[in-house]
Write a protein that holds these residues in place. Structure first.
Motif, PDB file in Angstrom:
ATOM      1  N   SER A   1      48.001  -9.542 -14.894  1.00 25.61           N
ATOM      2  CA  SER A   1      49.678  -9.651 -15.171  1.00 25.61           C
ATOM      3  C   SER A   1      50.244 -10.787 -15.807  1.00 25.61           C
ATOM      4  O   SER A   1      51.127 -10.552 -16.456  1.00 25.61           O
ATOM      5  CB  SER A   1      49.892  -9.533 -13.492  1.00 25.61           C
ATOM      6  OG  SER A   1      49.448  -8.458 -12.929  1.00 25.61           O
ATOM      7  N   VAL A   2      49.613 -11.906 -15.706  1.00 24.99           N
ATOM      8  CA  VAL A   2      50.324 -13.058 -16.061  1.00 24.99           C
ATOM      9  C   VAL A   2      50.328 -13.052 -17.865  1.00 24.99           C
ATOM     10  O   VAL A   2      51.142 -13.094 -18.509  1.00 24.99           O
ATOM     11  CB  VAL A   2      49.858 -14.273 -15.819  1.00 24.99           C
ATOM     12  CG1 VAL A   2      50.354 -15.434 -16.575  1.00 24.99           C
ATOM     13  CG2 VAL A   2      50.259 -14.670 -14.258  1.00 24.99           C
ATOM     14  N   VAL A   3      48.871 -12.797 -18.262  1.00 21.67           N
ATOM     15  CA  VAL A   3      48.656 -12.557 -19.577  1.00 21.67           C
ATOM     16  C   VAL A   3      49.625 -11.461 -20.211  1.00 21.67           C
ATOM     17  O   VAL A   3      50.274 -11.502 -21.259  1.00 21.67           O
ATOM     18  CB  VAL A   3      47.191 -12.433 -19.919  1.00 21.67           C
ATOM     19  CG1 VAL A   3      46.907 -11.883 -21.104  1.00 21.67           C
ATOM     20  CG2 VAL A   3      46.370 -13.355 -19.512  1.00 21.67           C
ATOM     21  N   TRP A   4      49.639 -10.331 -19.503  1.00 23.13           N
ATOM     22  CA  TRP A   4      50.390  -9.410 -20.115  1.00 23.13           C
ATOM     23  C   TRP A   4      51.862  -9.565 -20.007  1.00 23.13           C
ATOM     24  O   TRP A   4      52.716  -9.178 -21.090  1.00 23.13           O
ATOM     25  CB  TRP A   4      50.094  -7.963 -19.179  1.00 23.13           C
ATOM     26  CG  TRP A   4      50.930  -6.695 -19.617  1.00 23.13           C
ATOM     27  CD1 TRP A   4      52.047  -6.292 -19.154  1.00 23.13           C
ATOM     28  CD2 TRP A   4      50.479  -5.726 -20.663  1.00 23.13           C
ATOM     29  NE1 TRP A   4      52.573  -5.190 -19.825  1.00 23.13           N
ATOM     30  CE2 TRP A   4      51.450  -4.936 -20.764  1.00 23.13           C
ATOM     31  CE3 TRP A   4      49.405  -5.732 -21.457  1.00 23.13           C
ATOM     32  CZ2 TRP A   4      51.447  -3.881 -21.692  1.00 23.13           C
ATOM     33  CZ3 TRP A   4      49.355  -4.668 -22.508  1.00 23.13           C
ATOM     34  CH2 TRP A   4      50.444  -3.759 -22.512  1.00 23.13           C
ATOM     35  N   ALA A   5      52.417 -10.152 -19.042  1.00 24.98           N
ATOM     36  CA  ALA A   5      53.794 -10.287 -18.911  1.00 24.98           C
ATOM     37  C   ALA A   5      54.505 -11.363 -19.873  1.00 24.98           C
ATOM     38  O   ALA A   5      55.395 -11.430 -20.406  1.00 24.98           O
ATOM     39  CB  ALA A   5      54.104 -10.862 -17.382  1.00 24.98           C
ATOM     40  N   ARG A   6      53.316 -12.285 -20.288  1.00 25.14           N
ATOM     41  CA  ARG A   6      53.868 -13.258 -21.329  1.00 25.14           C
ATOM     42  C   ARG A   6      53.736 -12.694 -22.500  1.00 25.14           C
ATOM     43  O   ARG A   6      54.657 -13.047 -23.570  1.00 25.14           O
ATOM     44  CB  ARG A   6      52.819 -14.482 -21.142  1.00 25.14           C
ATOM     45  CG  ARG A   6      52.980 -15.303 -20.097  1.00 25.14           C
ATOM     46  CD  ARG A   6      51.944 -16.543 -20.232  1.00 25.14           C
ATOM     47  NE  ARG A   6      52.392 -17.563 -19.298  1.00 25.14           N
ATOM     48  CZ  ARG A   6      51.184 -18.231 -18.600  1.00 25.14           C
ATOM     49  NH1 ARG A   6      50.203 -17.954 -18.959  1.00 25.14           N
ATOM     50  NH2 ARG A   6      51.558 -18.890 -17.726  1.00 25.14           N
ATOM     51  N   ASP A   7      52.897 -11.676 -22.835  1.00 25.90           N
ATOM     52  CA  ASP A   7      52.714 -11.126 -24.219  1.00 25.90           C
ATOM     53  C   ASP A   7      53.784  -9.905 -24.534  1.00 25.90           C
ATOM     54  O   ASP A   7      54.451  -9.938 -25.652  1.00 25.90           O
ATOM     55  CB  ASP A   7      51.404 -10.722 -24.197  1.00 25.90           C
ATOM     56  CG  ASP A   7      50.917 -10.083 -25.680  1.00 25.90           C
ATOM     57  OD1 ASP A   7      51.365 -10.875 -26.586  1.00 25.90           O
ATOM     58  OD2 ASP A   7      50.696  -8.943 -25.768  1.00 25.90           O
ATOM     59  N   ARG A   8      54.034  -9.161 -23.590  1.00 22.54           N
ATOM     60  CA  ARG A   8      54.766  -7.993 -23.613  1.00 22.54           C
ATOM     61  C   ARG A   8      56.417  -8.168 -23.498  1.00 22.54           C
ATOM     62  O   ARG A   8      56.964  -8.933 -22.807  1.00 22.54           O
ATOM     63  CB  ARG A   8      54.593  -6.981 -22.247  1.00 22.54           C
ATOM     64  CG  ARG A   8      55.595  -5.909 -22.119  1.00 22.54           C
ATOM     65  CD  ARG A   8      54.929  -4.718 -23.232  1.00 22.54           C
ATOM     66  NE  ARG A   8      55.877  -3.559 -22.966  1.00 22.54           N
ATOM     67  CZ  ARG A   8      56.385  -2.787 -23.856  1.00 22.54           C
ATOM     68  NH1 ARG A   8      56.089  -2.893 -25.042  1.00 22.54           N
ATOM     69  NH2 ARG A   8      57.065  -1.591 -23.652  1.00 22.54           N
ATOM     70  N   MET A   9      56.986  -7.458 -24.884  1.00 26.30           N
ATOM     71  CA  MET A   9      58.316  -7.884 -25.009  1.00 26.30           C
ATOM     72  C   MET A   9      59.228  -6.638 -24.433  1.00 26.30           C
ATOM     73  O   MET A   9      58.881  -5.502 -24.859  1.00 26.30           O
ATOM     74  CB  MET A   9      58.728  -8.037 -26.461  1.00 26.30           C
ATOM     75  CG  MET A   9      57.814  -9.329 -27.025  1.00 26.30           C
ATOM     76  SD  MET A   9      58.651 -10.915 -26.798  1.00 26.30           S
ATOM     77  CE  MET A   9      60.135 -10.754 -27.566  1.00 26.30           C
TER      78      MET A   9
END
Ligand SMILES: Cc1cc2nc3c(=O)[nH]c(=O)nc-3n(C[C@H](O)[C@H](O)[C@H](O)COP(=O)(O)OP(=O)(O)OC[C@H]3O[C@@H](n4cnc5c(N)ncnc54)[C@H](O)[C@@H]3O)c2cc1C
Length: 227
Positions: free
Chosen positions: A105-113
């Motif tokens: 989730s952290v990886v995704w939430a940092r990447d997803r705009m």
């Protein structure tokens, strides 16, 4: 019913009623695959696809007396001992799954705009991650305490039951929140989507049921604690 590795096993340890009612009438007996009258049928499941699960049928199946493990009608103690190990092991697996939900989730939430900024810049998303971490940390601390007790020869039956419920509820929460953070991408099968969360979501239910369901674990703990 529901026997893990029941298709691929060569030897099966069966809990068999050899005496009167209750736990003092059960024996552990080894049955070889290929014994006449003993057959297996595979089950199709929503998860746990890396292991097979089978229904076992015993139709006038005879085994030699030498296949008895321990004394006659003493099988229950071994079963209970195995449950303690199994519940601790399942907990370790569940909490690792929960931690993976946080990491993905952290990886995704940092990447997803979304709406011009990374998802993680929304406080509501960060709070989800903090709540997941809080639950995983609490489960880990409880697990380490009980592991220490078991390694020192204690049998904390009530606590191991509560721990398993703590772990499956943590996993259920983390899988849900991770799926929310990933949005539609999280709904894709793991090999076509962004990660492992979809698979973990499907593994939640078996962990809340197998090895002692949440309801039975809470009931066992209540009896042990004399509530
Ligand atoms: C994929 C998979 C693999 C498994 N592998 C194994 C294995 O290798 N070996 C093995 O021995 N077992 C195995 N199991 C069986 C597992 O332990 C049982 O499914 C589990 O204990 C629940 O029993 P049940 O399915 O008969 O549900 P039921 O007993 O029918 O219960 C149904 C629901 O009612 C609840 N319930 C039942 N009785 C009460 C009560 N008195 N009070 C309140 N609620 C109650 C249960 O918690 C559950 O939510 C496996 C199960 C699955 C799904």
């Amino acid at each position: 019913m529901f026997i893990t590795s029941g298709m691929r096993a060569d030897y099966y340890v069966i809990a068999c009623r050899t005496g009167g009612p209750g736990t003092s009438g059960i024996s552990a007996i080894v049955v070889d695959k290929g014994t006449p009258g003993f057959t297996q049928t595979p089950l199709k499941k929503m998860g746990w696809l890396a292991s097979d699960t089978a229904v076992l049928y015993f139709d006038d199946c005879r085994v030699p007396a030498e296949n008895l493990i321990g004394g006659e009608n003493t099988g229950w103690a071994g079963i209970m001992s195995n449950f303690s190990q199994e519940r601790l092991g399942l907990t370790a697996g569940m909490n690792a799954y929960s931690q993976i939900c946080i990491d993905e989730s952290v990886v995704w939430a940092r990447d997803r705009m979304t709406f011009g900024k990374p998802l993680i810049e929304n406080q509501v998303i960060r709070h989800k991650l903090s709540e997941m971490s809080r639950m995983v940390n609490a489960t880990k601390a409880y697990m380490e305490l009980l592991t220490w007790k078991v390694m020192n020869g204690e049998k904390p039956v009530a606590d191991l039951s509560l721990l398993k419920v703590q772990a499956s509820k943590t996993m259920e929460y983390c899988a849900r929140e991770a799926m929310q953070i990933l949005g539609g991408a999280g709904y894709l099968r793991a090999n076509s989507g962004p990660g492992k969360v979809e698979r973990i979501y499907r593994e939640v239910r078996v962990n809340a049921i197998g090895g002692g369901s949440e309801e039975i674990m809470l009931d066992l703990a209540a009896r042990q604690l004399k509530f």
